[in-house]
Enzyme design. Sequence first.
Site, PDB file in Angstrom:
ATOM      1  N   ASN A   1      -7.507  -2.439  -6.607  1.00  0.00           N
ATOM      2  CA  ASN A   1      -6.493  -2.947  -7.234  1.00  0.00           C
ATOM      3  C   ASN A   1      -6.441  -4.895  -7.426  1.00  0.00           C
ATOM      4  OD1 ASN A   1      -6.573  -4.120  -4.232  1.00  0.00           O
ATOM      5  ND2 ASN A   1      -4.458  -4.344  -4.056  1.00  0.00           N
TER       6      ASN A   1
ATOM      7  N   GLU B   1      -4.173  -6.941  -9.015  1.00  0.00           N
ATOM      8  CA  GLU B   1      -2.587  -7.550  -8.944  1.00  0.00           C
ATOM      9  C   GLU B   1      -2.605  -8.901 -10.729  1.00  0.00           C
ATOM     10  OE1 GLU B   1      -1.391  -6.939  -4.409  1.00  0.00           O
ATOM     11  OE2 GLU B   1      -1.629  -9.168  -4.827  1.00  0.00           O
TER      12      GLU B   1
ATOM     13  N   CYS C   1      -3.421  -0.755  -9.739  1.00  0.00           N
ATOM     14  CA  CYS C   1      -3.991  -0.020  -8.680  1.00  0.00           C
ATOM     15  C   CYS C   1      -5.533   0.629  -8.850  1.00  0.00           C
ATOM     16  CB  CYS C   1      -3.108   1.668  -7.641  1.00  0.00           C
ATOM     17  SG  CYS C   1      -1.692   1.138  -7.212  1.00  0.00           S
TER      18      CYS C   1
ATOM     19  N   GLU D   1      -6.485   3.488  -7.613  1.00  0.00           N
ATOM     20  CA  GLU D   1      -7.172   4.399  -8.285  1.00  0.00           C
ATOM     21  C   GLU D   1      -6.965   5.256  -9.506  1.00  0.00           C
ATOM     22  OE1 GLU D   1      -4.835   2.994  -6.030  1.00  0.00           O
ATOM     23  OE2 GLU D   1      -3.532   5.192  -4.718  1.00  0.00           O
TER      24      GLU D   1
ATOM     25  N   CYS E   1       0.109   6.162  -4.804  1.00  0.00           N
ATOM     26  CA  CYS E   1       1.057   5.633  -5.482  1.00  0.00           C
ATOM     27  C   CYS E   1       1.794   7.251  -5.924  1.00  0.00           C
ATOM     28  CB  CYS E   1       1.547   4.614  -5.964  1.00  0.00           C
ATOM     29  SG  CYS E   1       1.546   4.233  -6.877  1.00  0.00           S
TER      30      CYS E   1
ATOM     31  N   CYS F   1       0.038   6.067  -9.841  1.00  0.00           N
ATOM     32  CA  CYS F   1      -1.816   7.695  -9.375  1.00  0.00           C
ATOM     33  C   CYS F   1      -1.710   8.881  -9.420  1.00  0.00           C
ATOM     34  CB  CYS F   1      -1.848   6.705  -8.231  1.00  0.00           C
ATOM     35  SG  CYS F   1      -2.425   4.466  -8.519  1.00  0.00           S
TER      36      CYS F   1
HETATM   37 ZN   LIG Z   1      -0.719   3.448  -7.518  1.00  0.00          ZN
END
Ligand SMILES: [Zn+2]
Lengths: 154, 154, 154, 154
Positions: free
Chosen positions: C65, C67, C76, C78, C110, C113
């Site tokens: 990830n 940010e 993210c 993924e 999430c 993703c």
């Molecule tokens: Zn995600």
Amino acid sequence: MDGVKSTQEVLHTKDQSLRHLSQEEVKKLINQSNEAKKYSYSPYSKFRVGAALLTLDNRVFTGCNVENASSNLGVCAERNAIAKAVSEGCKDFRAIAIASDLSDKFISPCGGCRQVMREFGCDWDVYLTKSDCSYTKMTVAELLPVSFGSEHLS
Amino acid sequence: MDGVKSTQEVLHTKDQSLRHLSQEEVKKLINQSNEAKKYSYSPYSKFRVGAALLTLDNRVFTGCNVENASSNLGVCAERNAIAKAVSEGCKDFRAIAIASDLSDKFISPCGGCRQVMREFGCDWDVYLTKSDCSYTKMTVAELLPVSFGSEHLS
Amino acid sequence: MDGVKSTQEVLHTKDQSLRHLSQEEVKKLINQSNEAKKYSYSPYSKFRVGAALLTLDNRVFTGCNVENASSNLGVCAERNAIAKAVSEGCKDFRAIAIASDLSDKFISPCGGCRQVMREFGCDWDVYLTKSDCSYTKMTVAELLPVSFGSEHLS
Amino acid sequence: MDGVKSTQEVLHTKDQSLRHLSQEEVKKLINQSNEAKKYSYSPYSKFRVGAALLTLDNRVFTGCNVENASSNLGVCAERNAIAKAVSEGCKDFRAIAIASDLSDKFISPCGGCRQVMREFGCDWDVYLTKSDCSYTKMTVAELLPVSFGSEHLS
Ligand SMILES: [Zn+2]
Ligand SMILES: [Zn+2]
Ligand SMILES: [Zn+2]
Ligand SMILES: [Zn+2]
């Protein structure tokens, strides 16, 4: 031609004066952005942001940031207010005010929000404020110079 | 203990009945999602989507998709409606209806919208509709099984 | 026709066996997702995530990830891994493993993703892990039922 | 003090010269951004973009745009390249070149990408190119003036 303005110039001038906000209007819009901040859903960052968007026909749409456990699925206050206005049929904007809890810095829109503002025009005003309601004003064009837009896609 | 329900069961049952929509309410919500679709700003995809969100205190917030020249900065109709509700102080939801122009497929929320719905609870209803207003109903939990949420972060 | 498989069945079976991972492969992929986690740029949430994506031609792309101060502009782990693979010409995937620092919960992708995984097929495996490398396996289809996809747009 | 530079000045000058690209380096980076464009996954917009990111230790990470049926879940080429670099442990950047198929306009990064660039510093170069490899150069700071960043959050 002295003293004579073309129709286009007149319209442009009219448009500019339509967009211009009085001191009272500015103050009111900033207050509304602070009110909007109270609804901020920011359990992760604890960073509250509010926005108040004034349309050309003088409607006001307020927004707050709405965060998500998957952080990149949240939305900023500015984009919230703009999407809200569009969802009610308003796409012509005069100005937006942005409020946070910062007392020592003017809150500034992120690049994503600048791009969303620019989708609806470059020539309108953004009021960056401090928590005491003092502000600095910039146009969308100033915040996002040499911008990417729909004209690149056609 | 026959015939006796615990307080929790009673509350849960009450909660369920509060969330349950009558046929008339469903029909109305779907109509509102179709009305919302008319404000869709989708010059790039030409794919119009509308959403109507019903809160626990029976307010309705409508949203449409709002696209951007930089496509990933757009917002879906469902997220627009949810952010709008939050910006007005509403975070408890009964149901959301989603409308598109597809006549042969039920419009389904994208994964991003499912995650945003889930932020505000797993146990509420999503109405996926066709353009003739027929629908299929699923809960947020059914749409996003084994979901990621705030409990992962603490 | 007993004992005779159609070409399609044979291909499907072959495809399935191609996608199937041995225990050793699973273990290795999960280790790689944990290695990837070390590069996590997560100064705001302190929540580190790593992912390792195995392609059909057995290349591995790792992601973490990343940010952003404007939280919704992060990415993210993924999606990072998937975009990375696509940027190197790989779009056929066998499996992805996801790692976090959670010892008591399987880290789950999430909704955003899940939608990005689904863009490249519904029938491949996602390994949700705990920090001790134990895991549970689900397909993309199981994680995102009744999914929205390109077939809705055409 | 004539002719004497403070340590800080020397370091700053050294830093600047480290960041400066030779004409050959610029040409190579732009070529790499055009190569990266070939992997663009853009079935919805048909708008291909590539990016090539040069790190302070002279590694190059390439990215392309990766679209999604749910358009806002796609990723731009620039952000792809940056997330890729971070996932390999690189966070110090000298320059990024961006390529599209536009012959008459310099491709410009969207506001979202400018914000992601800025996360990793304001003082590095962005090469906006045309399809004939001509270019204009701007710094991240010039592309995102008065920017929002981590210092607002603390
Ligand atoms: Zn995600
Ligand atoms: Zn923003
Ligand atoms: Zn969506
Ligand atoms: Zn971009």
